[in-house]
Design a protein around this motif. Structure first.
Motif, PDB file in Angstrom:
ATOM      1  N   ILE A   1       0.837  -1.203   0.000  1.00  0.00           N
ATOM      2  CA  ILE A   1       0.000   0.000   0.000  1.00  0.00           C
ATOM      3  C   ILE A   1       0.871   1.252   0.000  1.00  0.00           C
ATOM      4  CG2 ILE A   1      -1.623   1.338   1.401  1.00  0.00           C
ATOM      5  CD1 ILE A   1      -2.840  -1.370   2.247  1.00  0.00           C
ATOM      6  N   PHE A   2       1.947   1.260   0.795  1.00  0.00           N
ATOM      7  CA  PHE A   2       2.849   2.401   0.834  1.00  0.00           C
ATOM      8  C   PHE A   2       3.511   2.614  -0.521  1.00  0.00           C
ATOM      9  CE2 PHE A   2       7.054   4.270   1.593  1.00  0.00           C
ATOM     10  CZ  PHE A   2       6.668   5.449   2.209  1.00  0.00           C
TER      11      PHE A   2
ATOM     12  N   THR B   1       1.839   6.670  -6.839  1.00  0.00           N
ATOM     13  CA  THR B   1       0.811   7.643  -7.214  1.00  0.00           C
ATOM     14  C   THR B   1       1.311   9.069  -7.018  1.00  0.00           C
ATOM     15  OG1 THR B   1      -0.871   6.051  -6.528  1.00  0.00           O
ATOM     16  CG2 THR B   1      -1.573   8.336  -6.789  1.00  0.00           C
ATOM     17  N   LEU B   2       2.014   9.327  -5.922  1.00  0.00           N
ATOM     18  CA  LEU B   2       2.577  10.658  -5.706  1.00  0.00           C
ATOM     19  C   LEU B   2       3.615  11.007  -6.765  1.00  0.00           C
ATOM     20  CD1 LEU B   2       2.971  10.756  -1.826  1.00  0.00           C
ATOM     21  CD2 LEU B   2       1.411  12.114  -3.220  1.00  0.00           C
ATOM     22  N   ASN B   3       4.429  10.034  -7.160  1.00  0.00           N
ATOM     23  CA  ASN B   3       5.421  10.285  -8.205  1.00  0.00           C
ATOM     24  C   ASN B   3       4.757  10.606  -9.539  1.00  0.00           C
ATOM     25  OD1 ASN B   3       7.721  10.009  -6.670  1.00  0.00           O
ATOM     26  ND2 ASN B   3       7.829   7.817  -6.981  1.00  0.00           N
ATOM     27  N   VAL B   4       3.717   9.860  -9.886  1.00  0.00           N
ATOM     28  CA  VAL B   4       2.995  10.135 -11.128  1.00  0.00           C
ATOM     29  C   VAL B   4       2.363  11.523 -11.071  1.00  0.00           C
ATOM     30  CG1 VAL B   4       0.993   9.431 -12.509  1.00  0.00           C
ATOM     31  CG2 VAL B   4       2.618   7.721 -11.697  1.00  0.00           C
TER      32      VAL B   4
END
Length: 106
Positions: free
Chosen positions: A18-19, A25-28
């Motif tokens: 999950i992490f 997702t944050l990188n994208v």
């Protein structure tokens, strides 16, 4: 005792997956937000580095309270904090290369 250790490993692996998904997702999000602007990448890297101690402490605290073992909390906290710092360093290095590439094109 062996069954207890297996449950801990499954729980740690689930939270690790999950992490990693949240980190991906944050990188994208940073990549689409920046549109190859190197300053946004460096700011994201600095924000990740600043937030890594918070992630470390929160993870250690929550795992230690739920599991009852300080060593498991420390390992989980160091894993998540270390992954966040490694991600930030990679973002900063990529930003430096993007900046150099833009300077060559201009």
């Amino acid at each position: 005792m062996g069954h207890y250790v297996t449950l801990l490993r499954r729980g740690f692996m689930n939270s690790l997956v999950i992490f990693l998904l949240v980190l991906f997702t944050l990188n994208v999000f940073v990549i689409f937000l920046s549109r190859l602007n190197w300053l946004v990448w460096i700011m994201a890297g600095v924000i990740f580095i600043i937030s890594s101690p918070i992630v470390l402490v929160l993870t250690m605290n929550s795992v230690s309270r739920n599991v009852g073992d300080g060593i498991a909390g420390a390992v989980a906290g160091l894993t998540f904090g270390g992954l966040l710092i490694a991600n930030a360093i990679i973002l900063i290095i990529v930003a430096i290369f993007v900046r150099k590439k833009k300077n060559k094109l201009v």
